[in-house]
Design an enzyme around this catalytic site. Structure first.
Site, PDB file in Angstrom:
ATOM      1  CD  GLU A 133      -2.966   0.985   2.312  1.00 21.87           C
ATOM      2  OE1 GLU A 133      -3.656  -0.058   2.239  1.00 21.87           O
ATOM      3  OE2 GLU A 133      -3.075   1.839   3.203  1.00 21.87           O
TER       4      GLU A 133
ATOM      5  CE1 TYR B 203      -9.740   0.665  12.239  1.00 22.51           C
ATOM      6  CE2 TYR B 203     -11.124  -0.165  10.453  1.00 22.51           C
ATOM      7  CZ  TYR B 203     -10.313   0.821  10.986  1.00 22.51           C
ATOM      8  OH  TYR B 203     -10.059   1.975  10.264  1.00 22.51           O
TER       9      TYR B 203
END
Length: 300
Positions: free
Chosen positions: A24, A154
């Site tokens: 990323e 998460y």
């Protein structure tokens, strides 16, 4: 472990490199940052990543720069490029138009996120004519084109979620809406991921869950980012990095060791895909991939 076996088995030597990786990046603000980004892309490209993704700033603030970075990766490399897309401060028509533009330039993978507001500390509020959340965004993208879609997860609960159960329900809605996989927020203990993976499976989530790995560039920055996203920093880690923010070369060695050990333990728990938050720097991620047995692919 038998001492003879422990002494006779070189660290990481038995890892066969049978892993998939993705990287990323964030869109650069300056020409110098653009050079750093492109150098990092070129350094990591020979490892044959499954894809590389380019983030989308809070409130859509980097829209044009994200688009330009993704377009260049598609145009000048053979790496599949994924574009981040969020719900913040945009109507459905605006987001749909961006998604169609991405499809037209060759993007086949979207990282679909609710997104954060541009003003730090402000509460999220959906645009009146926009997608209310990531699940709605995923469903909307599915109507536009057959994108591959990744969503966020998460392991330690999203800061806006009431509790873990609500967080898992939200993840399941995103998967049920058509997401291909979930990529987790960064974490620092392997058990954190394993517990989350088990809870997700128990909640009926059967999509791939990919661990997000954040090598430490600066411990002060990690503390700040962890505070924003709810990631716990183990006490041992704070001790380990103490005094190293002023010694970048030593910090990089320690950081690579810590992240590689995390990945090795995840690998032992049957993880075979890792997503690296590179912060536009290649060497740490490259070193970790090397320790995992990954080597440059033969261009032929």
């Amino acid at each position: 472990m038998n001492a003879e076996i422990a002494l006779g088995e070189p660290l990481y030597a038995s890892l066969p490199g049978d892993v998939g990786v993705s990287f990323e990046f964030f869109p650069p603000k300056t020409e110098k940052m653009a050079e750093t980004l492109w150098s990092s892309v070129q350094t990591l490209a020979p490892l044959g990543p499954d894809f590389v993704s380019v983030t989308y700033g809070a409130g859509g603030s980097t829209r044009e720069r994200t688009h330009a970075a993704v377009e260049r990766i598609i145009r000048e490399t053979g790496i599949p490029a994924a574009a981040h897309l969020t719900c913040v401060d945009a109507t459905r028509d605006e987001i749909d138009a961006i998604a169609r533009d991405y499809w037209d330039i060759g993007v086949r993978h979207i990282v679909a996120l609710r997104g954060d507001v541009a003003e730090p500390g402000a509460a999220y509020a959906p645009h009146p004519q926009g997608y209310a959340n990531a699940a709605e965004l995923v469903a909307g993208l599915r109507k536009i084109a057959p994108f591959e879609i990744s969503v966020g997860a998460y392991p330690e609960k999203h800061p806006d979620s009431a509790d873990e159960a609500a967080d898992l329900e939200n993840l399941k809605r995103k998967i049920d809406a058509g997401a291909t996989r979930a990529i987790t927020q960064f974490f620092f203990e392997p058990d954190c991921f394993f517990r989350f993976r088990d809870k997700a499976a128990a909640a009926g989530i059967d999509a791939e869950i990919v661990p997000g790995i954040m090598p430490v560039m600066s411990f002060a920055s990690v503390q700040r980012m962890s505070g924003l996203c709810g990631t716990a920093i183990p006490g041992w880690m704070e001790t380990l990095f103490e005094g190293l923010d002023d010694r970048p070369a030593a910090r990089q060695l320690v950081s690579a060791t810590v992240a590689a050990e995390l990945c090795r333990r995840l690998y032992a728990g049957d993880v075979r895909h890792f997503h690296f938050y590179t912060l536009n720097r290649a060497e740490l991620s490259y070193a970790i991939c090397h320790l995992l047995g990954l080597r440059p692919k033969d261009p032929s």
